[in-house]
Design an enzyme around this catalytic site. Sequence first.
Site, PDB file in Angstrom:
ATOM      1  N   LEU A  36      11.471 -20.446  -4.653  1.00 32.13           N
ATOM      2  CA  LEU A  36      10.507 -19.525  -4.051  1.00 32.13           C
ATOM      3  C   LEU A  36       9.261 -19.497  -4.920  1.00 32.13           C
ATOM      4  CD1 LEU A  36       9.642 -17.094  -2.170  1.00 32.13           C
ATOM      5  CD2 LEU A  36      10.806 -15.606  -3.820  1.00 32.13           C
ATOM      6  N   HIS A  76       3.400   3.897  -8.704  1.00 31.93           N
ATOM      7  CA  HIS A  76       3.277   2.480  -9.069  1.00 31.93           C
ATOM      8  C   HIS A  76       4.579   1.972  -9.697  1.00 31.93           C
ATOM      9  CE1 HIS A  76      -0.862   2.493  -7.969  1.00 31.93           C
ATOM     10  NE2 HIS A  76      -1.234   3.328  -8.916  1.00 31.93           N
ATOM     11  N   ASP A 110       0.824  -1.201   0.000  1.00 34.32           N
ATOM     12  CA  ASP A 110       0.000   0.000   0.000  1.00 34.32           C
ATOM     13  C   ASP A 110       0.866   1.263   0.000  1.00 34.32           C
ATOM     14  OD1 ASP A 110      -2.276   1.554   0.073  1.00 34.32           O
ATOM     15  OD2 ASP A 110      -2.519   1.399   2.245  1.00 34.32           O
ATOM     16  N   GLY A 111       0.400   2.284  -0.708  1.00 28.68           N
ATOM     17  CA  GLY A 111       1.048   3.588  -0.642  1.00 28.68           C
ATOM     18  C   GLY A 111       1.702   4.057  -1.917  1.00 28.68           C
ATOM     19  N   GLU A 153     -11.764  -4.665  -5.613  1.00 26.77           N
ATOM     20  CA  GLU A 153     -12.267  -3.312  -5.389  1.00 26.77           C
ATOM     21  C   GLU A 153     -11.500  -2.253  -6.190  1.00 26.77           C
ATOM     22  OE1 GLU A 153     -13.673  -6.002  -2.533  1.00 26.77           O
ATOM     23  OE2 GLU A 153     -11.568  -5.453  -2.771  1.00 26.77           O
TER      24      GLU A 153
END
Length: 224
Positions: free
Chosen positions: A122, A29, A12-13, A59
């Site tokens: 991974l 982004h 986030d952010g 959303e």
Amino acid sequence: MNHLNHVAIIMDGNGRWGLKHKNSRNAGHKAGLKSVDAIIRESVKNKIKYLTLFAFSTENWKRPKKEINYLFNLLEIFLKDKINALNKQNIKLKIIGIKNFSSRLNKLLVKCENKTKKNKQLQINLALNYGSKSELLNAFKKFRKSKKKLNEENFQNYLQTKDIPDPDILIRTGNTQRLSNFLLWQIAYSEIFFEKKLWPDFNKKDYNRIIKKFKSIKRNFGNV
């Protein structure tokens, strides 16, 4: 000392960072990809087996179309640039969420999954068009058709994370303390770390600090 197997992150952010530094959400982004690279490298160094990144929620379709298009274009560029390197590092990519994008992006996502499906170093679970409530509803619909006995083990086999252990850690950057419809079933016993830093500012030192803290926590799972 706790064994760390799976880290989940709400990144986030980005938009707020972009507005603050470049007067552009899209710039945030793009800057956030550097943090993605750094966290992937540190996950490998720490021998973490699963890393789940919340990239686009169900959303997020409410955002301006121009920003959504930029995000998906950025994702295409990132995958095309990085998938061969990830494959060489024995890293697997799995998409959780509903692949309901352009035919070009859908094909690219499937191609990347197929290319890396045998890798073991991974596993990166990229949550795209993902919402936990939708996941749970869809899982219940499928489970009901199976006519199996209702219990946790049987039900979770219908989740999109059915072959993935639950996260040991959930990290959310951006100074926001909520879960935002992310892995609601899976994080029942995750240790949660809310970070003030915006995602593009989150670095390997921050990540390793959290890992160190997690390893020292006494985890009771309802016991004493």
